[in-house]
Design a protein around this motif. Structure first.
Motif, PDB file in Angstrom:
ATOM      1  N   UNK A  95      49.771  15.543   6.939  1.00  0.00           N
ATOM      2  CA  UNK A  95      49.958  15.387   5.562  1.00  0.00           C
ATOM      3  C   UNK A  95      50.551  14.107   5.214  1.00  0.00           C
ATOM      4  N   UNK A  96      51.492  13.627   6.217  1.00  0.00           N
ATOM      5  CA  UNK A  96      52.237  12.118   5.851  1.00  0.00           C
ATOM      6  C   UNK A  96      51.486  11.101   5.951  1.00  0.00           C
ATOM      7  N   UNK A  97      50.744  11.023   7.158  1.00  0.00           N
ATOM      8  CA  UNK A  97      49.796   9.761   7.362  1.00  0.00           C
ATOM      9  C   UNK A  97      48.772   9.809   6.363  1.00  0.00           C
ATOM     10  N   UNK A  98      48.084  10.954   6.168  1.00  0.00           N
ATOM     11  CA  UNK A  98      47.067  11.256   5.186  1.00  0.00           C
ATOM     12  C   UNK A  98      47.297  10.696   3.792  1.00  0.00           C
ATOM     13  N   UNK A  99      48.591  10.948   3.375  1.00  0.00           N
ATOM     14  CA  UNK A  99      49.088  10.693   1.993  1.00  0.00           C
ATOM     15  C   UNK A  99      48.989   9.101   2.005  1.00  0.00           C
ATOM     16  N   UNK A 100      49.439   8.433   2.753  1.00  0.00           N
ATOM     17  CA  UNK A 100      49.708   7.194   2.987  1.00  0.00           C
ATOM     18  C   UNK A 100      48.414   6.439   2.892  1.00  0.00           C
ATOM     19  N   UNK A 101      47.097   6.920   3.468  1.00  0.00           N
ATOM     20  CA  UNK A 101      46.062   6.419   3.641  1.00  0.00           C
ATOM     21  C   UNK A 101      45.411   6.902   2.217  1.00  0.00           C
ATOM     22  N   UNK A 102      45.485   7.919   1.713  1.00  0.00           N
ATOM     23  CA  UNK A 102      44.816   8.384   0.559  1.00  0.00           C
ATOM     24  C   UNK A 102      45.367   7.616  -0.846  1.00  0.00           C
ATOM     25  N   UNK A 103      46.589   7.354  -0.646  1.00  0.00           N
ATOM     26  CA  UNK A 103      47.220   6.461  -1.820  1.00  0.00           C
ATOM     27  C   UNK A 103      46.663   5.232  -1.605  1.00  0.00           C
ATOM     28  N   UNK A 104      46.376   4.667  -0.577  1.00  0.00           N
ATOM     29  CA  UNK A 104      45.771   3.317  -0.614  1.00  0.00           C
ATOM     30  C   UNK A 104      44.328   3.560  -1.197  1.00  0.00           C
ATOM     31  N   UNK A 105      43.601   4.602  -0.912  1.00  0.00           N
ATOM     32  CA  UNK A 105      42.276   4.841  -1.648  1.00  0.00           C
ATOM     33  C   UNK A 105      42.313   4.875  -2.958  1.00  0.00           C
ATOM     34  N   UNK A 106      43.274   5.703  -3.528  1.00  0.00           N
ATOM     35  CA  UNK A 106      43.147   5.891  -5.013  1.00  0.00           C
ATOM     36  C   UNK A 106      43.581   4.674  -5.680  1.00  0.00           C
ATOM     37  N   UNK A 107      44.701   3.744  -4.881  1.00  0.00           N
ATOM     38  CA  UNK A 107      44.840   2.442  -5.681  1.00  0.00           C
ATOM     39  C   UNK A 107      43.917   1.671  -5.834  1.00  0.00           C
ATOM     40  N   UNK A 108      43.009   1.462  -4.478  1.00  0.00           N
ATOM     41  CA  UNK A 108      41.692   0.504  -4.337  1.00  0.00           C
ATOM     42  C   UNK A 108      40.719   1.152  -5.555  1.00  0.00           C
ATOM     43  N   UNK A 109      40.691   2.312  -5.739  1.00  0.00           N
ATOM     44  CA  UNK A 109      39.721   2.737  -6.839  1.00  0.00           C
ATOM     45  C   UNK A 109      40.256   2.558  -8.043  1.00  0.00           C
ATOM     46  N   UNK A 120      42.028  -0.110  -8.687  1.00  0.00           N
ATOM     47  CA  UNK A 120      41.937  -1.493  -9.108  1.00  0.00           C
ATOM     48  C   UNK A 120      40.537  -2.223  -8.941  1.00  0.00           C
ATOM     49  N   UNK A 121      39.577  -1.511  -8.157  1.00  0.00           N
ATOM     50  CA  UNK A 121      38.242  -2.036  -8.015  1.00  0.00           C
ATOM     51  C   UNK A 121      37.184  -1.314  -8.421  1.00  0.00           C
ATOM     52  N   UNK A 122      37.505   0.061  -8.661  1.00  0.00           N
ATOM     53  CA  UNK A 122      36.340   0.836  -9.059  1.00  0.00           C
ATOM     54  C   UNK A 122      35.567   1.463  -7.831  1.00  0.00           C
ATOM     55  N   UNK A 123      34.297   1.931  -7.757  1.00  0.00           N
ATOM     56  CA  UNK A 123      33.587   2.168  -6.842  1.00  0.00           C
ATOM     57  C   UNK A 123      32.163   1.733  -7.110  1.00  0.00           C
ATOM     58  N   UNK A 124      31.152   1.600  -6.355  1.00  0.00           N
ATOM     59  CA  UNK A 124      29.892   1.060  -6.538  1.00  0.00           C
ATOM     60  C   UNK A 124      29.228   2.082  -7.264  1.00  0.00           C
ATOM     61  N   UNK A 125      28.461   1.485  -8.358  1.00  0.00           N
ATOM     62  CA  UNK A 125      27.742   2.224  -9.569  1.00  0.00           C
ATOM     63  C   UNK A 125      27.085   3.429  -9.150  1.00  0.00           C
ATOM     64  N   UNK A 146      38.246  -8.741   1.014  1.00  0.00           N
ATOM     65  CA  UNK A 146      37.190  -8.801  -0.014  1.00  0.00           C
ATOM     66  C   UNK A 146      37.020  -7.531  -1.054  1.00  0.00           C
ATOM     67  N   UNK A 147      37.161  -7.783  -2.203  1.00  0.00           N
ATOM     68  CA  UNK A 147      37.229  -6.526  -3.334  1.00  0.00           C
ATOM     69  C   UNK A 147      36.072  -5.541  -3.026  1.00  0.00           C
ATOM     70  N   UNK A 148      35.019  -6.313  -2.897  1.00  0.00           N
ATOM     71  CA  UNK A 148      33.760  -5.352  -2.753  1.00  0.00           C
ATOM     72  C   UNK A 148      33.961  -4.540  -1.664  1.00  0.00           C
ATOM     73  N   UNK A 149      34.309  -4.985  -0.178  1.00  0.00           N
ATOM     74  CA  UNK A 149      34.567  -4.225   0.727  1.00  0.00           C
ATOM     75  C   UNK A 149      35.358  -3.495   0.772  1.00  0.00           C
ATOM     76  N   UNK A 150      36.722  -3.744   0.352  1.00  0.00           N
ATOM     77  CA  UNK A 150      37.621  -2.686   0.019  1.00  0.00           C
ATOM     78  C   UNK A 150      37.351  -1.595  -0.907  1.00  0.00           C
TER      79      UNK A 150
END
Length: 222
Positions: free
Chosen positions: A8-22, A24-29, A160-164
């Motif tokens: 739960x704890x390491x996953x929360x850190x990763x998923x927080x990064x995922x949501x922050x990236x989405x 900030x940068x969205x996702x491919x159309x 790179x924003x697209x890669x992230x």
């Protein structure tokens, strides 16, 4: 503690990064993530936290209590005896009500005892759904934590924003696909049990025609 709690704890850190990236940068159309976001109405971290919050132990305890109360209804039914020293119209009327009450207490699936047993069975089914859901979610989180996309989001490969954005979308899609399956299984379970857990109520026995005058005699034995 199970595997999901350990992750739960390491996953929360990763998923927080995922949501922050989405954010900030969205996702491919045309990414498969979009239908999942529309289906669930939430990003990865809150979706996963909702599953982590599900715990089977309280349901198991509730099921045991329900079964015990159901057994007490059976005992109450058995305690309502049939009068042995009473005959006539009054005895017949009493017997109708006695039989109706006995059936209501523990006369079958529609009785109070039957309804409690069905509810206990439902808690057992929910318990199994929670256990399988936690196992499935733990598996996809473990794979996500060890993925190349997780390394990308940690900044070890590219900024790179697209890669992230692509990395975040891939992880989110994997995780939310499992969450969507869990939700669908839960909805199917609810639909399956809805009719079986419909409300019940006591139905008074129908009045029978009064007996002819010459048979309306009250007899007792002593």
């Amino acid at each position: 503690m199970d595997q999901l709690d350990a992750l739960a704890e390491p996953a929360a850190d990763l998923l927080r990064r995922v949501d922050d990236a989405l954010h900030a940068h969205g996702a491919p159309t045309e990414h498969r993530l979009w239908p999942l976001l529309r289906r669930l109405g939430a990003l990865t971290l809150p979706s996963v936290e909702a599953i982590i919050a599900l715990r089977p132990a309280p349901l198991a305890a509730a099921g045991a209590s329900l079964r015990q109360v159901g057994r007490e209804y059976v005992e109450a039914r058995d305690a309502i005896g049939t009068p042995q020293d009473w005959e006539g119209a009054g005895a017949q009327a009493f017997e109708r009500y006695r039989a109706g009450l006995a059936d209501h207490l523990a006369g079958g699936g529609a009785s109070l005892a039957g309804h409690l047993r069905a509810t206990a069975d439902y808690t057992a089914a929910l318990d199994a759904w929670i256990a399988s859901s936690r196992t499935a979610l733990a598996s996809v989180l473990a794979a996500s934590l060890a993925s190349a996309e997780a390394v990308t989001l940690a900044g070890a490969v590219a900024d790179d924003e697209l890669v992230v954005a692509s990395a975040a979308a891939e992880i989110a899609a994997r995780v939310l696909a499992v969450v969507a399956e869990i939700v669908e299984d839960g909805e199917a379970l609810h639909a399956e049990w809805t009719d079986r857990l419909a409300g019940i109520g006591y139905r008074e026995p129908a009045d029978e025609p009064l007996p002819p005058p010459d048979s309306g005699v009250l007899r007792t034995r002593y």
